[in-house]
Design an enzyme around this catalytic site. Sequence first.
Site, PDB file in Angstrom:
ATOM      1  N   GLY A  71       0.807  -1.215   0.000  1.00  0.00           N
ATOM      2  CA  GLY A  71       0.000   0.000   0.000  1.00  0.00           C
ATOM      3  C   GLY A  71       0.837   1.261   0.000  1.00  0.00           C
ATOM      4  N   ASN A 151      -8.630   3.302   8.312  1.00  0.00           N
ATOM      5  CA  ASN A 151      -8.093   2.110   8.981  1.00  0.00           C
ATOM      6  C   ASN A 151      -8.385   2.072  10.478  1.00  0.00           C
ATOM      7  OD1 ASN A 151      -6.196   4.286   8.170  1.00  0.00           O
ATOM      8  ND2 ASN A 151      -4.928   3.412   9.784  1.00  0.00           N
ATOM      9  N   GLN A 179      -8.130  -0.582   3.009  1.00  0.00           N
ATOM     10  CA  GLN A 179      -8.995  -1.188   4.024  1.00  0.00           C
ATOM     11  C   GLN A 179     -10.357  -1.614   3.475  1.00  0.00           C
ATOM     12  OE1 GLN A 179      -8.206  -2.136   6.970  1.00  0.00           O
ATOM     13  NE2 GLN A 179      -6.229  -1.116   7.229  1.00  0.00           N
ATOM     14  N   HIS A 201      -1.742  -7.732   2.139  1.00  0.00           N
ATOM     15  CA  HIS A 201      -1.849  -8.332   3.475  1.00  0.00           C
ATOM     16  C   HIS A 201      -3.044  -7.858   4.289  1.00  0.00           C
ATOM     17  CE1 HIS A 201      -0.188  -5.083   6.129  1.00  0.00           C
ATOM     18  NE2 HIS A 201       0.286  -4.658   4.983  1.00  0.00           N
ATOM     19  N   THR A 237      11.939  -6.943 -12.111  1.00  0.00           N
ATOM     20  CA  THR A 237      11.356  -8.239 -12.490  1.00  0.00           C
ATOM     21  C   THR A 237      10.193  -8.568 -11.561  1.00  0.00           C
ATOM     22  OG1 THR A 237      13.508  -8.966 -13.264  1.00  0.00           O
ATOM     23  CG2 THR A 237      11.885 -10.696 -12.807  1.00  0.00           C
ATOM     24  N   CYS A 322       0.059   7.377  25.857  1.00  0.00           N
ATOM     25  CA  CYS A 322       0.238   8.246  27.020  1.00  0.00           C
ATOM     26  C   CYS A 322       1.707   8.163  27.432  1.00  0.00           C
ATOM     27  CB  CYS A 322      -0.665   7.774  28.151  1.00  0.00           C
ATOM     28  SG  CYS A 322      -0.653   8.905  29.539  1.00  0.00           S
TER      29      CYS A 322
HETATM   30  C1  PLP Z   1      -5.325   2.780   4.804  1.00  0.00           C
HETATM   31  C2  PLP Z   1      -3.949   2.216   4.616  1.00  0.00           C
HETATM   32  N1  PLP Z   1      -3.203   2.644   3.598  1.00  0.00           N
HETATM   33  C3  PLP Z   1      -1.963   2.178   3.384  1.00  0.00           C
HETATM   34  C4  PLP Z   1      -1.405   1.220   4.214  1.00  0.00           C
HETATM   35  C5  PLP Z   1       0.017   0.786   3.974  1.00  0.00           C
HETATM   36  O1  PLP Z   1       0.142  -0.524   3.520  1.00  0.00           O
HETATM   37  P1  PLP Z   1       1.565  -1.272   3.573  1.00  0.00           P
HETATM   38  O2  PLP Z   1       1.934  -1.362   5.012  1.00  0.00           O
HETATM   39  O3  PLP Z   1       1.331  -2.592   2.940  1.00  0.00           O
HETATM   40  O4  PLP Z   1       2.523  -0.476   2.801  1.00  0.00           O
HETATM   41  C6  PLP Z   1      -2.151   0.733   5.280  1.00  0.00           C
HETATM   42  C7  PLP Z   1      -1.578  -0.265   6.211  1.00  0.00           C
HETATM   43  O5  PLP Z   1      -1.791  -0.211   7.411  1.00  0.00           O
HETATM   44  C8  PLP Z   1      -3.467   1.245   5.488  1.00  0.00           C
HETATM   45  O6  PLP Z   1      -4.229   0.822   6.508  1.00  0.00           O
END
Ligand code: PLP
Length: 375
Positions: A71, A151, A179, A201, A237, A322
Site C-alpha cells: 500500500g 483504517n 482497508q 496483506h 522483475t 500516554c
Molecule cells: C489505509 C492504509 N493505507 C496504506 C497502508 C500501507 O500498507 P503497507 O503497510 O502494505 O505499505 C495501510 C496499512 O496499514 C493502510 O491501513
Amino acid sequence: MRRIYLDYNASTPIDPAVAATMELFLTDHYGNPSSGHWAAAPARAVLENARRQIAALLGCEDDEVVFTSGGSEANNLALKGVYFARREIGDHIITTQIEHPAIIEPCRFLERLGARITYLPVDRFGRVDPIDLSLAITPRTILISIMHANNEVGTIQPIEECVRIAHERSVLFHTDAAQSVGKIPTNVNDLGVDLLSIVGHKLYAPKGVGALFVRRGVALEPLIHGASHDSGRRAGTESALLAAGLGEACNLACDLAPMKKVRALRDHFWRELQNAFGNRVVLNGHPEYRLPNTLNVSFIGQVGADVLQLLDGVAASTGSACHAGQITLSPVLHAMGVEPETGLGAVRFSLGRATTRDEIDTVIARLRRVVSEAA
Ligand SMILES: Cc1ncc(COP(=O)(O)O)c(C=O)c1O
C-alpha cells in the site's frame, strides 16, 4: 490463556487457498516472466492471470493494474507519479487530515519540493464534507486523494460525490482502498476514481505485494526507473509468487458474502459492550457509513493500552498513547475532535473471516472483568 486475533485491519493471515496457489512458485516456475523460453511461460501466464483476477475484482482492464510492493508504494506512486507527470499543469494536491501515513508522508515530501497540499478536515464521525472539497479546488489543483475507508475507525467516505466534484473541475482522483477492498464494493467505475491502491496483506494475501489501478490515459511518472516492466510504470522483475497470491486473494474477495457474518458479529459485539458498560463506552467512527468489520470504541476513564494489556492474549490496537502523563491522540481521533479523555480509552477491534461468535463472547467476558477492575 486462549489467544484471539481481532486486528485484521493491521494484517490478515494468508488464506489457505492463497498459500496453495503460491506453493508451486517456491519450488518451481522460477523463470523470469520477461524471458523468451520455456521457463518463462508459467511465470508469465500466472502474472497475466493475477492481473486478470485483480482487474475482475476492481472492474477495470488488465492493463490498468500496476503491481507494487504494498500500500505504501501504491500510494507513493499515485501521489508522486501524478505530481511529477503534471507539475507543469499545477502544483496543488488535496487530501484529508485522516489519511494513513502512507499518504500524509509523501504529501509532506512533495511540500518540501514546492507542492501545495490542502488537508481537509472531517466531522466528528470522520467524514469529509464534499462542500469543503469543492471550495478547496483551485485552477492549480492536479490531484485529490481521499481514502475509501479509514483504517482506525472504519468510516467510509462519500467517494462517488467527491469524484463527481473533482471531474467537474478536471482534477484526477485517487483513493486509498487498502482497508475497503474485500469488505465493501470497490468497483472503480462505480466509484469513478482514476487511481486506487490495494494492499495484499489486508486481503488474506502475503505482505510485500499490492497494486495500483491506473485508469487508461492517466500519465504517471514511475518511482522506480529501469526496464519496461508493467508497461514502463514500475521497473523490476515481477514476482510471480506474490502476484499469484494477490490474484487468488482478489478472486476470493469478489465474494462479499462472508462480510455479512462479520458485520453481524461486529454488531453483536457492540450491543454486548453497550449492555455491559452503558454510557461508559462510546463508538468512534460513523454509525452507518463504516466498514462491516471495524469496531473502534472508547472505554471512558480508561487507558486503551492498559485495557489491552489486561486483556492478555487478545490482539487489537489502541488509538492513542500516554507518555509521561501526556496524552497523544492518534491524528485520526484528533481530527475527528474526540476529547483527549475519551480518545485515551480508544481500542480498535477489527474482525475477519475467521472470527467466531465464541471468540467475541470470550473477549466480552474478559472485558467485563478487566474494565471494571481498572475503573
Ligand atoms: C489505509 C492504509 N493505507 C496504506 C497502508 C500501507 O500498507 P503497507 O503497510 O502494505 O505499505 C495501510 C496499512 O496499514 C493502510 O491501513
